[in-house]
Write a protein that holds these residues in place. Structure first.
Motif, PDB file in Angstrom:
ATOM      1  N   LEU A 183       0.827  -1.207   0.000  1.00 18.79           N
ATOM      2  CA  LEU A 183       0.000   0.000   0.000  1.00 18.79           C
ATOM      3  C   LEU A 183       0.860   1.256   0.000  1.00 18.79           C
ATOM      4  O   LEU A 183       0.555   2.231  -0.693  1.00 18.79           O
ATOM      5  N   ILE A 184       1.962   1.233   0.767  1.00 19.03           N
ATOM      6  CA  ILE A 184       2.839   2.400   0.826  1.00 19.03           C
ATOM      7  C   ILE A 184       3.452   2.684  -0.538  1.00 19.03           C
ATOM      8  O   ILE A 184       3.493   3.834  -1.003  1.00 19.03           O
ATOM      9  N   LEU A 185       3.933   1.634  -1.221  1.00 17.64           N
ATOM     10  CA  LEU A 185       4.548   1.815  -2.533  1.00 17.64           C
ATOM     11  C   LEU A 185       3.531   2.292  -3.568  1.00 17.64           C
ATOM     12  O   LEU A 185       3.820   3.175  -4.381  1.00 17.64           O
ATOM     13  N   ALA A 186       2.317   1.702  -3.540  1.00 20.16           N
ATOM     14  CA  ALA A 186       1.271   2.129  -4.475  1.00 20.16           C
ATOM     15  C   ALA A 186       0.869   3.573  -4.216  1.00 20.16           C
ATOM     16  O   ALA A 186       0.682   4.362  -5.154  1.00 20.16           O
ATOM     17  N   SER A 187       0.752   3.941  -2.940  1.00 25.37           N
ATOM     18  CA  SER A 187       0.399   5.311  -2.577  1.00 25.37           C
ATOM     19  C   SER A 187       1.451   6.289  -3.072  1.00 25.37           C
ATOM     20  O   SER A 187       1.133   7.340  -3.630  1.00 25.37           O
ATOM     21  N   ALA A 188       2.715   5.925  -2.856  1.00 30.49           N
ATOM     22  CA  ALA A 188       3.799   6.808  -3.277  1.00 30.49           C
ATOM     23  C   ALA A 188       3.780   7.003  -4.790  1.00 30.49           C
ATOM     24  O   ALA A 188       4.004   8.119  -5.284  1.00 30.49           O
ATOM     25  N   ALA A 189       3.492   5.934  -5.535  1.00 31.60           N
ATOM     26  CA  ALA A 189       3.490   6.032  -6.999  1.00 31.60           C
ATOM     27  C   ALA A 189       2.327   6.884  -7.503  1.00 31.60           C
ATOM     28  O   ALA A 189       2.511   7.797  -8.317  1.00 31.60           O
ATOM     29  N   VAL A 190       1.119   6.595  -7.013  1.00 27.10           N
ATOM     30  CA  VAL A 190      -0.058   7.329  -7.487  1.00 27.10           C
ATOM     31  C   VAL A 190       0.008   8.793  -7.075  1.00 27.10           C
ATOM     32  O   VAL A 190      -0.129   9.702  -7.913  1.00 27.10           O
ATOM     33  N   LEU A 191       0.213   9.051  -5.809  1.00 27.76           N
ATOM     34  CA  LEU A 191       0.224  10.428  -5.326  1.00 27.76           C
ATOM     35  C   LEU A 191       1.445  11.185  -5.829  1.00 27.76           C
ATOM     36  O   LEU A 191       1.358  12.364  -6.184  1.00 27.76           O
ATOM     37  N   GLY A 192       2.585  10.511  -5.892  1.00 23.97           N
ATOM     38  CA  GLY A 192       3.783  11.155  -6.426  1.00 23.97           C
ATOM     39  C   GLY A 192       3.623  11.489  -7.892  1.00 23.97           C
ATOM     40  O   GLY A 192       4.042  12.561  -8.355  1.00 23.97           O
ATOM     41  N   GLY A 193       2.999  10.594  -8.657  1.00 21.59           N
ATOM     42  CA  GLY A 193       2.775  10.856 -10.076  1.00 21.59           C
ATOM     43  C   GLY A 193       1.875  12.050 -10.301  1.00 21.59           C
ATOM     44  O   GLY A 193       2.147  12.911 -11.157  1.00 21.59           O
ATOM     45  N   VAL A 194       0.791  12.126  -9.556  1.00 18.92           N
ATOM     46  CA  VAL A 194      -0.117  13.264  -9.682  1.00 18.92           C
ATOM     47  C   VAL A 194       0.583  14.553  -9.264  1.00 18.92           C
ATOM     48  O   VAL A 194       0.404  15.611  -9.888  1.00 18.92           O
ATOM     49  N   LEU A 195       1.414  14.486  -8.229  1.00 18.87           N
ATOM     50  CA  LEU A 195       2.151  15.667  -7.791  1.00 18.87           C
ATOM     51  C   LEU A 195       3.111  16.147  -8.872  1.00 18.87           C
ATOM     52  O   LEU A 195       3.260  17.354  -9.102  1.00 18.87           O
ATOM     53  N   ILE A 196       3.763  15.217  -9.574  1.00 17.89           N
ATOM     54  CA  ILE A 196       4.649  15.588 -10.686  1.00 17.89           C
ATOM     55  C   ILE A 196       3.869  16.314 -11.777  1.00 17.89           C
ATOM     56  O   ILE A 196       4.331  17.309 -12.340  1.00 17.89           O
ATOM     57  N   VAL A 197       2.646  15.812 -12.058  1.00 22.18           N
ATOM     58  CA  VAL A 197       1.809  16.471 -13.053  1.00 22.18           C
ATOM     59  C   VAL A 197       1.499  17.905 -12.643  1.00 22.18           C
ATOM     60  O   VAL A 197       1.583  18.844 -13.447  1.00 22.18           O
ATOM     61  N   LEU A 198       1.141  18.092 -11.394  1.00 26.09           N
ATOM     62  CA  LEU A 198       0.792  19.434 -10.921  1.00 26.09           C
ATOM     63  C   LEU A 198       2.002  20.371 -10.938  1.00 26.09           C
ATOM     64  O   LEU A 198       1.882  21.552 -11.273  1.00 26.09           O
ATOM     65  N   ILE A 199       3.172  19.841 -10.626  1.00 29.57           N
ATOM     66  CA  ILE A 199       4.400  20.645 -10.709  1.00 29.57           C
ATOM     67  C   ILE A 199       4.662  21.032 -12.157  1.00 29.57           C
ATOM     68  O   ILE A 199       5.026  22.167 -12.465  1.00 29.57           O
ATOM     69  N   GLY A 200       4.449  20.078 -13.060  1.00 32.66           N
ATOM     70  CA  GLY A 200       4.630  20.361 -14.478  1.00 32.66           C
ATOM     71  C   GLY A 200       3.676  21.420 -14.990  1.00 32.66           C
ATOM     72  O   GLY A 200       4.032  22.271 -15.798  1.00 32.66           O
ATOM     73  N   LYS A 201       2.434  21.407 -14.493  1.00 27.57           N
ATOM     74  CA  LYS A 201       1.451  22.412 -14.887  1.00 27.57           C
ATOM     75  C   LYS A 201       1.877  23.801 -14.420  1.00 27.57           C
ATOM     76  O   LYS A 201       1.713  24.790 -15.140  1.00 27.57           O
ATOM     77  N   ARG A 202       2.423  23.889 -13.221  1.00 27.00           N
ATOM     78  CA  ARG A 202       2.846  25.199 -12.702  1.00 27.00           C
ATOM     79  C   ARG A 202       4.012  25.755 -13.509  1.00 27.00           C
ATOM     80  O   ARG A 202       4.118  26.942 -13.746  1.00 27.00           O
ATOM     81  N   LYS A 203       4.918  24.851 -13.933  1.00 30.08           N
ATOM     82  CA  LYS A 203       6.078  25.318 -14.702  1.00 30.08           C
ATOM     83  C   LYS A 203       5.678  25.658 -16.144  1.00 30.08           C
ATOM     84  O   LYS A 203       6.354  26.442 -16.793  1.00 30.08           O
TER      85      LYS A 203
END
Length: 296
Positions: free
Chosen positions: A276-296
């Motif tokens: 669960l920890i690894l899946a959470s890190a992947a899903v939430l981390g991936g979405v966070l990368i998208v949001l960072i990309g949108k800001r840039k």
């Protein structure tokens, strides 16, 4: 300084309310030796009715210096602020949410829900003309990889039916959120949409044969989920949204699965697994990368 503390505290309360919805639903619907405290349809019915009543009270109490409308006129404004397409999305979210938690752990359910919400919003943004940069595509790929890892049949995965229902609920909530970007009075619109879900619930009751299974404890868990965590929680969230950007609001919502997982461990005696920890890190981390990309 006082305003920043008030905003931070209000934001935290709203996020806790979102996570608490997952915890309350799981506590009410988990199967034990005596059966569940309430069936999914009944939980949805009580949740939406109590949420509609709480939101309606908030609408009647809320006034600003420019609002002099009497109660009949105010009720008309409330009704006209919503629409049936948003109400249908809200109904699908609420019903899918309840049925999914029959078989999903608290943290897994919240992860699937908010992961699906964020991915839905990203795709809707793309469909409506936003062209994603390479960093956004990378984040989306990481997030989808997390979902694939979560449901691999060789691992300790959630129920396939529960996963599909919660993902559908997340897509519906994402669509509902997207519709909400166009409203001028979010509280009024949410109240109207809650009220409009009630006829749809009657149709659902026809399909289950009006066979409701409710205990007193299950009823009060549903009321707490609807009136407090949904009604009050949404009202607080809409109040703080005016003070933050959409990207910041989206990132903050990524904290909800973490809070829900901790709540499941504390209140529902659920275990935190490495999977669960690894899946959470992947899903939430991936979405966070998208949001960072949108800001840039």
């Amino acid at each position: 300084m006082t305003m920043n503390l008030k905003l931070t505290f209000s934001t935290f309360l709203a996020l806790v309310a979102f996570a608490a919805n997952s915890i309350l639903c799981r506590l009410a619907l988990v199967q034990n030796d005596a059966g569940a405290l309430i069936d999914p349809t009944s939980f949805t019915l009580v949740r939406l009715i109590s949420g509609a009543l709480m939101l309606l009270i908030l609408c009647l109490l809320y006034r600003d210096s420019r609002d002099t409308a009497e109660v009949p006129s105010r009720l008309k404004q409330v009704w006209q602020s919503g629409n049936w397409s948003s109400a249908t999305a809200l109904f699908i979210y609420a019903l899918g949410f309840s049925y999914a938690y029959v078989s999903l752990a608290t943290g897994v359910g919240a992860l699937i829900l908010f992961g699906a919400v964020q991915i839905t919003l990203i795709l809707l943004s793309f469909i409506n003309g936003h062209r994603m940069k390479w960093l956004e595509w990378l984040g989306l790929a990481v997030a989808f990889s997390g979902f694939v890892y979560l449901v691999l049949p060789t691992l300790s995965t959630p129920s396939a039916v529960g996963f599909v229902l919660m993902a559908l609920a997340g897509v519906a909530w994402g669509i509902y959120t997207w519709h909400g970007k166009k409203v001028s009075k979010a509280l009024f619109a949410t109240t109207s949409n809650f009220i409009r879900t009630l006829p749809l619930l009657l149709i659902a009751l026809v399909f289950v044969g009006f066979q409701l299974d409710i205990t007193l404890q299950g009823f009060w868990l549903a009321v707490a989920s609807g009136a407090l965590m949904s009604g009050m929680g949404y009202a607080i969230w809409y109040a703080v949204l005016a003070h933050m950007s959409a990207s910041v609001a989206a990132v903050l919502q990524l904290l909800v699965p973490i809070l829900a997982t901790l709540g499941g461990v504390i209140f529902a005696n659920e275990a935190v697994t490495l999977h669960l920890i690894l899946a959470s890190a992947a899903v939430l981390g991936g979405v966070l990368i998208v949001l960072i990309g949108k800001r840039k």
